[in-house]
Enzyme design. Structure first.
Site, PDB file in Angstrom:
ATOM      1  N   SER C  56      67.328  35.083 -38.243  1.00 22.77           N
ATOM      2  CA  SER C  56      68.472  35.208 -37.291  1.00 22.77           C
ATOM      3  C   SER C  56      69.845  34.872 -37.618  1.00 22.77           C
ATOM      4  CB  SER C  56      67.921  35.232 -36.048  1.00 22.77           C
ATOM      5  OG  SER C  56      68.813  35.666 -34.865  1.00 22.77           O
ATOM      6  N   ARG C 301      65.727  41.111 -42.523  1.00 17.66           N
ATOM      7  CA  ARG C 301      64.950  41.876 -41.292  1.00 17.66           C
ATOM      8  C   ARG C 301      65.705  42.714 -40.781  1.00 17.66           C
ATOM      9  NH1 ARG C 301      61.524  43.423 -38.511  1.00 17.66           N
ATOM     10  NH2 ARG C 301      60.125  42.370 -37.038  1.00 17.66           N
ATOM     11  N   THR C 337      68.581  37.164 -29.081  1.00 15.04           N
ATOM     12  CA  THR C 337      67.445  35.993 -28.786  1.00 15.04           C
ATOM     13  C   THR C 337      67.380  35.995 -27.319  1.00 15.04           C
ATOM     14  OG1 THR C 337      68.059  35.085 -30.884  1.00 15.04           O
ATOM     15  CG2 THR C 337      66.923  33.818 -29.208  1.00 15.04           C
TER      16      THR C 337
END
Lengths: 310, 250, 545
Positions: C56, C301, C337
C-alpha cells in the site's frame, strides 16, 4: 610469524589446491611450512617441497593418518601448531572444512572460512550470504585458522626444494572408521558441488538438441549439467537440473551458460561462481553483463568446435 | 536415542540480500526470517531416525535474542519434542555458539547432535566441527545418508570433493547435513497448534559461564560486484585460451 | 485425495491477515473479553508471514487505530512519520503545475507508514489477545452447509506436483469450520469472488471497477530526502483517457515510497501500466529525488475503485465481507486502510451483538453489520467521494474540473450519482501500438529484475495457480484479437507469448513470478484467467511495503 599450510592429498598425489593455498599463505607472510600427514606419502611430501615459497615440509607418515580423518588430523595439528605457528591454512574443501574448525575450537580461537583475499596478516575478505556480499574481517586471536577458497588464488611455481622434516607424533586414535572412499570419475558431479557446470537454456531448442549438444561438452569437462528455468519449462530436462534463485544456487569454479538469456533469478543463482562464460547469439542478452567472458555465436556451430579443441 | 538439533534463525532464502549503505552489514530489518534451510534438513533427519526408533527424544536448541524462539516453534511444529532457547543479546560467533552447545551437551547428554552443514547467512560451516572438537566426540560432516546401525554406531555417507565417503562413527557424535540428505516435510496447521503446547526451556547464556566474546571483528560488508568484465571474445580459439589462462582448471 | 480431510472448528474464521481482518480479529477479542464471552478466532493468511503480501502507499488516518488501541503510541505501533508537507501536481512530460488540494482530501495529521509493518504489529497485538493466526495457510475452497450457508473453508493442499500428483511430502488441506467466516482477502479475493457470485451480493450494485497499483521503495540520497513530504500527481505519463495518478511519500531513514495507480478500465490493449510506471520515474521532478538512490523493493496489487456505487451486499448466511474484499476504498483520497480497519471493527461489533443474543446463531446472516455500516462515518465518506472516479471516465480534464467542482462547491453532496462506465479492451487493430520501452537499469528497470526485489518465492513443482478456463482462448482470442494484453498488464511478466521455429505460438505462464496482484483475473478480455491460491507461503515476501 610462521604459517602452516595443511596439504591435501591421497597419499600418492598432492592435490593441486595446495599450491593455491601456499600462494594465499605467501600473501600473509614469508615463512611457510607445509604439513603432509598420511601413510606412505613420501612422494607427496616431495611434491610439496617443490612449491615456491615453502620453507620446510613436515611429514607425518603413519598408518593412523592414512585416511586423514578429521578427528586425527585435528589432534595432530593441535600438537604441532600452538608452539610454532601463527596461522594455519587449508583449502576450503570438504577436507579443510572438516578439520580446521575442529582444531580452532580445541585451540579456543575463531576460524575464518573461505577467504578470497588477504588484506594483512590479520585481516581477510570472505564471501557471505551465498556470495551476495563480501565481508572484511579482522581476527583478534593469537592464532589464525583459515580455510582458503583455492580458485581465488593463483597456483605457485614448482621451482623450490624445501627441506623435508619427519614428525613422530603420538596422536590420539579415534574410533571413527573409514569404510570406503569413492571418487566419482564416471558419474557426473552434482550441481551443488561441481567444479564446472555446463548449463543450457531455451536456445537449445529441443530436448534432443539439448542432449546431443550439452552432454558431450559436460562429459569432456567432467562437468555437471544445469539448465535455465526456460529450458526446464520447455521440458528439455527435468526440474532438478534447474539453476537459479528458485532452483539450485550454485558456486562452481567455472559456469558455462549456453543459450541462456540471463533472467535475474538465474543470475542470482550463479552469482557465486568463480568464472562465468556465456555463449549466446543475442549480443544484448543479459547474461553477457554477468559473465567474465562472452562469445556471441550460434551455439550449435561453436559447441562442437569447443569440444574438439579442449 | 536422544538427539540434539541446534538450529539458527536466518534471513529467509527468498529474500534478496541488501547491504546497508554504511557498509556495517546486511540489512535484515523487517525482512522475513526463517530456520536455516540446512537445519530443516537436520530436523527432518532426526525425525526420520525417530520413525525407526520411537523411543528417541528430539530436542531443538537455538542461541540468540528473544525473537529466535520462532524457529524453535517451527522445529516443534515439524515434530521435535521439546526445545531449549539459550537467550542472549550478544552477537554470537560460531566459536561462542559451539561453546554454549557444548554446555547443553553436558546437561542433556545426547547420543547424537545433528546440525545443518552451514548457516546461509555467514556461510561459515564451523559450529558442528567446533562442537565435536570441544566435546571430543566423533564427527561426520556433509552427510548425505544415515543408517542407524546399533545403539552406539552410525553408518553415514558424506560428501567429499569429487566423491563420497562411507564412515562408521561411534556415538556420541556430531554430524552435519548436506543438501541431498532429505527433503524436509511441510509444517501442518494441526502441528503448529500442538507445538504451542510443547516444552520450551529458556536458559540465559550468562548462566552457562562461557566466554562468548567475539573474536572476529567485521570491518565492512560490501555488496558483491554485480557486473563482471563481460569481455567479449571473437572466436572459439580466444575463448579457450582465455579460459585456460584465467581459470587454470581446464 | 480420497481420504477425509482433517477438520477443526473455531467460532470465527477470518480469511486474510490484512488491516481489515486483523482489526476485526482484535475487536472481536476485545469485545468478547469485555462481555466475558468465550470466542475463538482464527485468521488464515496465504503469505508465509503476516505482512508478506501487504502493499500500500501508504498514508493512513490513525482514527481507527486509536479506537482499537487508544495508547497505540506507547504500544509501539509503527507510525513514525507525520505528513509535513503536501503537494498535488499536474505533470506534463517535461514540467509540472501545482494544483490546489481540496480540504477534504488534505493529509494534515495523517501518517506515512509501511502497511506491512503495521499489519505485523497488529498481528502481535491480536496474538496477545488470543487470536490464532496461521500464516502460510491459504484458504483454497469454500465449504457450505446443506442449508446453503457458508460452513468454513479448506486450506490449500501442500506438496502436489505440476501435474497435480501427490509428492512424497503431500499434505492434504484441512477443513476449518466456523460459526461465521469473515472474508478479508483484499481486492478481488479468490473466495470473495465466489461468494459474491453465489449469493448474488452485487445484484443491487454497479459492477466493481479496479485499479492496478505499482510501487517501489527507494533509499535516496540524504540531500534529496525531505521527511514527511508527500505529493500526488495526475497527468503524464497516463494518456488523458486513462484514470490514475501517482504518489510519492517520504518516510524515514531516507526511504521513499513511489507508486503509480492505473485504472484497469483502460481501453488500449497496447497500454502497459508497468512501463508507464517506469516512465513516470524518469520525469525530471521525480528523477531529481531518486537520482543517486537505490531501489530496494518492488510490488504491485490491484485495488477496488468502484467506491460507493459498487459496494456489494456485505452479509450472507454464515459470513461477511470486509475491507477491500467488499470494496471499501476512498478512491479520490487514494486511501482504504482506515476504511478497511473500520469495516472490520463494525463487522466485529455486529457479530458480537449477534452472538450475544443467541449462541445458536451459527451460520446465520449478521444483518446488523450491513445496517451499522450505513450509520457509520465511513458510509458518509464513501458517499461524498462517489462521483469523482466516474467523472474521470469523461477524460482527465473533465474529471479534474468535476472533482474540483464536486469537492470545493458541493463537498460531495451533489444529488446525482454518476455511473461507472464499463469499457472493455479494444481489439489490437483499433489502437496504435506503442514503442517498447528501454530500461536504463538506473531509474527504469525491466520486469524480472523488479520482481526479484519482491523477494518472490513459489515452489516450482506445483499446479499452476493461474488457471485458463479454456486454454485455446489464449491464442484464438487473446493473441489473435488483442495481441495478448496479459504480456503488458501483468506487472510481473508472468505471461509470455513464445514463438519458436516450427512450432505453434503458445502462451507461457511463469506462475512462479506471480505477485498475487490479481490483475489477470480482472483484466482478461474474455475473463478466461482464474486466479486461485497457490501452495501456502508462496508469492512475494514484502518487508515494508
Amino acid at each position: 610469524m610462521t604459517i602452516l599450510v595443511l596439504a591435501e592429498h591421497d597419499n600418492n598425489q598432492l592435490s593441486s589446491v595446495t599450491s593455491n593455498v601456499v600462494n594465499a599463505a605467501s600473501k600473509i607472510g614469508s615463512k611457510i611450512d607445509v604439513l603432509v600427514a598420511g601413510f606412505e606419502c613420501q612422494t607427496v611430501a616431495e611434491s610439496a617441497a617443490k612449491l615456491q615459497g615453502v620453507q620446510k615440509v613436515l611429514l607425518a607418515d603413519k598408518k593412523i593418518y592414512e585416511h586423514q580423518l578429521a578427528e586425527t588430523m585435528a589432534s595432530l595439528l593441535n600438537e604441532i601448531v600452538p608452539e610454532h605457528y601463527s596461522h594455519v591454512l587449508a583449502s576450503a574443501s570438504s577436507f579443510g572444512k572438516s578439520i580446521l574448525p575442529r582444531l580452532a575450537a580445541q585451540l579456543d580461537v575463531a576460524q575464518l572460512s573461505s577467504i578470497v583475499s588477504v588484506i594483512s596478516d590479520n585481516t581477510f575478505v570472505r564471501p557471505i550470504y551465498a556470495g551476495n556480499a563480501l565481508e572484511t574481517v579482522l581476527s583478534t586471536d593469537r592464532i589464525k585458522i583459515i580455510t582458503v577458497r583455492s580458485v581465488a588464488f593463483n597456483a605457485v611455481m614448482n621451482s623450490n626444494s624445501a627441506e623435508i622434516l619427519k614428525l613422530d607424533n603420538a596422536t590420539t586414535v579415534y574410533e571413527t572408521e573409514l569404510l570406503k572412499r569413492e571418487l566419482s570419475s564416471s558419474k557426473r558431479p552434482h550441481l551443488c558441488d561441481a567444479k564446472i557446470i555446463v548449463s543450457g537454456g531455451r536456445g537449445l531448442e529441443s530436448k534432443e538438441k539439448f542432449q546431443i549438444t550439452i552432454e558431450p561438452l559436460a562429459d569432456k569437462l567432467g562437468a555437471a549439467i544445469g539448465a535455465s528455468r526456460a529450458a526446464v519449462d520447455a521440458e528439455f530436462v527435468p526440474g532438478n537440473f534447474q539453476v537459479g534463485q528458485t532452483g539450485q544456487i550454485v558456486a562452481p569454479g567455472i559456469y558455462i551458460a549456453i543459450g541462456i538469456s540471463g533472467a535475474i533469478q538465474h543470475l542470482a543463482g550463479i552469482k557465486d561462481s568463480q568464472f562465468i562464460i556465456a555463449i549466446n547469439k543475442d549480443p544484448n542478452a543479459m547474461i553477457f553483463k554477468a559473465a567474465d567472458i562472452g562469445l556471441v555465436a550460434d551455439l550449435f556451430d561453436v559447441i562442437p568446435e569447443i569440444i574438439e579443441r579442449l | 536415542m536422544k538427539i540434539l538439533i541446534p538450529i539458527k534463525k536466518v534471513l529467509d532464502p527468498a529474500v534478496h540480500v541488501r547491504v546497508k549503505s554504511d557498509e556495517s552489514g546486511v540489512d535484515i530489518t523487517n525482512e522475513k526470517m526463517s530456520i536455516n534451510p540446512f537445519d530443516e534438513i537436520a530436523i527432518e533427519a532426526a525425525l526420520q531416525l525417530k520413525e525407526s526408533d520411537a523411543t528417541s527424544e528430539l530436542i531443538a536448541v537455538t542461541c540468540g535474542a528473544d525473537d529466535a524462539v520462532s524457529v524453535l516453534y517451527s522445529a516443534m511444529a515439524m515434530g521435535v519434542d521439546r526445545s531449549i532457547h539459550i537467550s542472549t543479546d550478544m552477537e554470537l560467533q560460531p566459536l561462542a555458539i559451539a561453546k554454549l552447545l557444548a554446555r547443553v551437551c553436558i546437561t542433556e547428554n545426547p547420543s547424537l547432535v545433528i546440525c545443518g552443514k552451514q548457516a546461509i547467512d555467514d556461510d561459515a560451516s564451523q559450529v558442528p566441527q567446533m562442537l565435536a572438537g570441544l566435546t571430543g566426540w566423533s564427527q561426520a560432516m556433509f552427510v548425505t545418508e544415515i543408517e542407524n546401525k546399533s545403539e552406539n554406531e552410525l553408518l553415514v555417507t558424506t560428501e567429499i570433493d569429487g566423491g563420497l565417503e562411507n564412515l562408521k562413527i561411534t556415538l556420541p557424535a556430531v554430524i552435519s547435513t548436506d543438501l541431498r540428505l532429505n527433503t524436509p516435510r511441510y509444517i501442518t496447521l494441526m502441528n503448529i497448534m500442538k507445538a504451542k503446547k510443547k516444552q520450551l526451556d529458556v536458559i540465559s547464556s550468562d548462566s552457562l559461564s562461557v566466554d562468548v566474546e567475539p573474536r572476529l571483528q567485521t570491518l565492512k560488508v560490501v555488496p558483491a560486484p554485480d557486473e563482471r568484465e563481460g569481455e567479449i571474445v571473437n572466436n572459439v580459439d580466444e575463448l579457450i585460451i582465455k579460459l585456460k589462462e584465467r581459470t587454470r582448471m581446464i | 485425495m480420497n481420504s477425509e480431510n482433517e477438520s477443526i472448528s473455531f467460532d470465527v474464521l477470518i480469511v486474510g491477515a490484512g488491516p481489515a481482518g486483523l482489526s476485526a480479529a482484535i475487536r472481536l477479542k476485545q469485545q468478547a473479553k469485555k462481555l466475558q464471552m468465550n470466542l475463538s478466532v482464527c485468521v488464515l493468511e496465504k503469505a508465509s508471514e503476516v505482512g508478506g503480501h501487504i502493499i500500500s502507499g501508504a498514508i493512513i488516518e490513525s482514527r481507527v487505530l486509536s479506537e482499537l488501541f487508544p495508547d497505540w503510541e506507547n504500544l509501539g505501533a509503527p507510525l513514525y512519520t507525520k505528513v509535513a508537507q503536501e503537494f498535488f501536481l499536474f505533470l506534463t512530460q517535461a514540467s509540472y503545475f501545482k494544483l490546489p488540494i481540496p480540504t477534504q482530501f488534505s493529509n494534515n495529521g495523517n501518517y506515512i507508514i509501511s502497511l506491512g509493518k503495521l499489519c505485523r504489529w497488529l498481528a502481535l497485538q491480536a496474538e496477545s489477545l488470543g487470536v490464532e493466526i496461521f500464516p502460510g495457510f491459504p484458504a483454497a475452497k469454500l465449504l457450505y452447509s446443506s442449508d446453503g450457508s457458508v460452513k468454513g473453508v479448506v486450506t490449500a493442499d501442500m506438496g502436489l506436483d505440476k501435474k497435480n500428483n501427490q509428492t512424497d511430502h503431500y499434505q492434504q488441506g484441512i477443513e476449518i469450520y466456523a460459526k461465521q467466516v469473515i472474508f478479508a482477502e483484499g481486492c478481488r479475493g479468490s473466495l470473495s469472488k465466489q461468494i459474491i457470485n453465489k449469493y448474488k451480493l452485487d445484484n443491487q450494485s454497479e459492477d466493481q471497477v479496479y485499479g492496478l497499483g505499482l510501487k517501489e521503495l527507494w533509499e535516496v540520497q540524504e540531500s534529496n530526502f525531505e521527511e514527511g513530504e508527500i505529493f500526488h500527481t495526475v497527468g503524464w505519463p497516463l494518456p488523458a483517457d486513462v484514470y490514475g495518478g501517482s504518489f510519492l511519500y517520504q518516510l524515514e531513514n531516507n526511504i521513499i515510497s513511489i507508486g503509480l495507480v492505473v485504472g484497469l478500465d483502460y481501453k488500449n490493449t497496447w497500454l502497459s501500466p508497468y512501463d508507464l510506471f517506469q516512465q513516470f520515474k524518469s520525469h525530471p521532478y521525480i528523477q531529481k529525488i531518486i537520482k543517486g538512490g537505490k531501489r530496494i523493493s518492488y510490488g504491485a496489487r490491484t485495488l477496488s475503485e468502484g467506491g460507493f456505487q459498487s459496494l456489494p451486499k456485505l452479509t450472507f448466511p454464515g459470513g461477511m465481507l470486509i475491507g477491500d474484499s467488499a470494496g471499501f476504498l476512498n478512491v479520490p483520497k487514494l486511501k482504504g486502510t482506515h476504511m478497511a480497519m473500520q469495516s472490520g471493527v463494525v463487522a466485529a461489533d455486529a457479530l458480537i451483538q449477534h452472538f450475544k443474543g443467541n449462541v445458536n446463531l451459527a451460520n446465520k446472516e449478521v444483518i446488523g453489520y450491513g445496517k451499522q455500516i450505513k450509520e457509520n462515518w465511513m458510509w458518509d465518506e464513501l458517499y461524498r467521494a462517489r462521483n469523482i472516479k466516474p467523472a474521470f471516465s469523461l477524460g482527465l480534464k473533465t474529471g479534474l474540473l468535476y472533482s474540483a467542482f464536486d469537492s470545493y462547491v458541493l463537498r460531495g453532496m451533489g444529488v446525482w450519482t454518476l455511473k461507472h462506465k464499463h469499457v472493455y479492451l479494444q481489439r489490437k487493430g483499433k489502437t496504435k501500438k506503442s514503442i517498447s520501452p528501454e530500461y536504463d537499469g538506473i531509474i527504469t528497470f525491466e520486469r524480472l529484475s523488479s520482481v526479484y526485489l519482491s523477494n518472490i518465492h513459489h515452489i516450482e513443482d506445483q499446479p499452476c495457480h493461474l488457471q485458463l478456463k479454456d486454454a485455446t482462448k489464449a491464442i484464438s482470442i487473446n493473441y489473435k484479437q488483442y495481441a495478448s494484453p496479459e504480456e503488458r498488464y501483468c506487472p510481473a511478466g508472468v505471461y509470455k507469448i513464445v514463438k519458436q521455429p516450427n512450432a505453434e505460438v503458445r502462451l507461457q505462464i511463469d506462475a512462479q513470478n506471480c505477485l498475487h496482484c490479481k490483475a489477470c483475473d480482472i483484466k482478461d478480455p474474455s475473463q478466461n484467467i482464474n486466479w486461485v491460491v497457490p501452495e501456502g507461503g508462496s508469492g512475494p515476501n514484502y518487508a515494508m511495503m
